[in-house]
Enzyme design. Sequence first.
Site, PDB file in Angstrom:
ATOM      1  CB  SER A 205      59.890  46.336  56.566  1.00  0.00           C
ATOM      2  OG  SER A 205      61.183  46.249  56.474  1.00  0.00           O
TER       3      SER A 205
ATOM      4  CG  HIS B 152      55.386  46.493  57.640  1.00  0.00           C
ATOM      5  ND1 HIS B 152      55.334  47.587  57.294  1.00  0.00           N
ATOM      6  CD2 HIS B 152      56.680  46.302  58.308  1.00  0.00           C
ATOM      7  CE1 HIS B 152      56.355  48.513  57.480  1.00  0.00           C
ATOM      8  NE2 HIS B 152      57.125  47.656  57.900  1.00  0.00           N
TER       9      HIS B 152
ATOM     10  CE  LYS C 286      56.346  50.559  60.327  1.00  0.00           C
ATOM     11  NZ  LYS C 286      57.212  51.679  60.294  1.00  0.00           N
TER      12      LYS C 286
HETATM   13  C1  LIG Z   1      59.777  45.851  60.568  1.00  0.00           C
HETATM   14  C2  LIG Z   1      59.943  46.866  61.431  1.00  0.00           C
HETATM   15  N1  LIG Z   1      60.204  47.079  62.392  1.00  0.00           N
HETATM   16  C3  LIG Z   1      60.296  48.184  63.495  1.00  0.00           C
HETATM   17  C4  LIG Z   1      60.066  49.512  62.707  1.00  0.00           C
HETATM   18  C5  LIG Z   1      60.358  50.596  63.342  1.00  0.00           C
HETATM   19  O1  LIG Z   1      59.179  51.047  63.872  1.00  0.00           O
HETATM   20  P1  LIG Z   1      58.711  52.624  64.341  1.00  0.00           P
HETATM   21  O2  LIG Z   1      58.827  53.258  63.084  1.00  0.00           O
HETATM   22  O3  LIG Z   1      57.558  52.442  65.125  1.00  0.00           O
HETATM   23  O4  LIG Z   1      60.107  53.061  65.226  1.00  0.00           O
HETATM   24  C6  LIG Z   1      59.952  49.307  61.280  1.00  0.00           C
HETATM   25  C7  LIG Z   1      59.599  50.535  60.503  1.00  0.00           C
HETATM   26  O5  LIG Z   1      59.770  51.581  60.827  1.00  0.00           O
HETATM   27  C8  LIG Z   1      59.756  48.033  60.714  1.00  0.00           C
HETATM   28  O6  LIG Z   1      59.578  48.042  59.433  1.00  0.00           O
END
Ligand SMILES: Cc1ncc(COP(=O)(O)O)c(C=O)c1O
Length: 383
Positions: free
Chosen positions: A182, A210, A241
Amino acid sequence: MHSLDAFATAKLVDLDARHQLRRLVPTARIDGVILERGGRQLVSFSCNDYLSLATDPRTKAAAIRAVEQHGAGAGASRLITGNHPLIEELESRLARLKGTEAACVFGSGYLANVGIIPTLAGRDSLVLTDELAHNCINAGAQLAAAATIAFRHNDLDHLEALLIEHRERHDHVMVVTDGVFSMDGDLAPLEAMGALCVKYDAWLMTDDAHGIGVMGLGGSGSAHLKDRPAAVPLQMGTLSKAIGSYGAYLCASKPVIDLMKTRARTVVYSTGLPPAAVGAAIAALDIVESEPDFIALPIAKAQRFTAALNLPRAESPIVPIILGEETRALEAQRILSEAGFLVAAIRPPTVPAGTSRLRFAFSARHLDEDIDRVVAILREKVL
Ligand SMILES: Cc1ncc(COP(=O)(O)O)c(C=O)c1O
């Protein structure tokens, strides 16, 4: 001062001294990549909806329809009365996209990881995570009370050495990694990692937050870059996303998904996703599946940017420019903001100390001339 407030204040003062205090800024999404902050319109390079589907008229109309048909909220957890018909439609669409037997949706990506990992791993298990894996993967491993070891970023030799050393002592082993990292935008070597996990009977889980919608065949994610998908039995990702909505999913075999639906604490003890989020996600999947040229744009835009700055060719829509100290990243953010561009400075603890950065997230809707202007400003005033 009350001891509680004294505690919070001391923490805030300490964070401020280290330039790590964060403040929420009211931000209105206008359309596509245009935001409004402090009365100014800015072109954002810091939104993760790589296809700008959060403001697409088709996803908005689907969300409104879903509210009209099913209400504003699910009203209960799914096992009680919150399992509205759109949720199961979304799950079958996700399973189809990922080529798995079944899928289970969760309230968010964070809730997915803290739900999935403890359902599959316990005290006698081992969870191996990439050292740059997202915070919620580590939170999930902690909640599982499993032994947890981080392997060096994308280092398959280190991962194999850990499997050789520790495999026998644990009932089972999970290997968990981001598919697309990320904060760095690079990809996990999933094909080789999948083969390694098969060899040592470890369960590979990817967090493709992502990747879905913008990577792999038909937007099916980073496990699907080749004709034959990588061996990833646990494909997790978010709908927040590229899908432009909210919520998350696990795509896996039917027994694994049935287990999630009866045991994952963040499914059992949490309200079902609101119909609007689910309706918008289904409409977004329609777009992803029917517009291959459009979903290729975010990476193409990122590659225009990396080519212009002589950076390694972008592998995903995310490109970091690592600047080092927090103050340097904040100053670069300020310079770009003055010119009408919003690019958030990312600082520790989100990234390791000394690697504060500008993190660019490219959207299908970015204009080439805006990308070129940002490149010119970076060259002239930042790099
Ligand atoms: C790799 C990754 N996993 C999980 C999340 C969390 O997802 P969410 O925003 O749907 O809680 C994010 C970003 O927020 C992320 O970049």
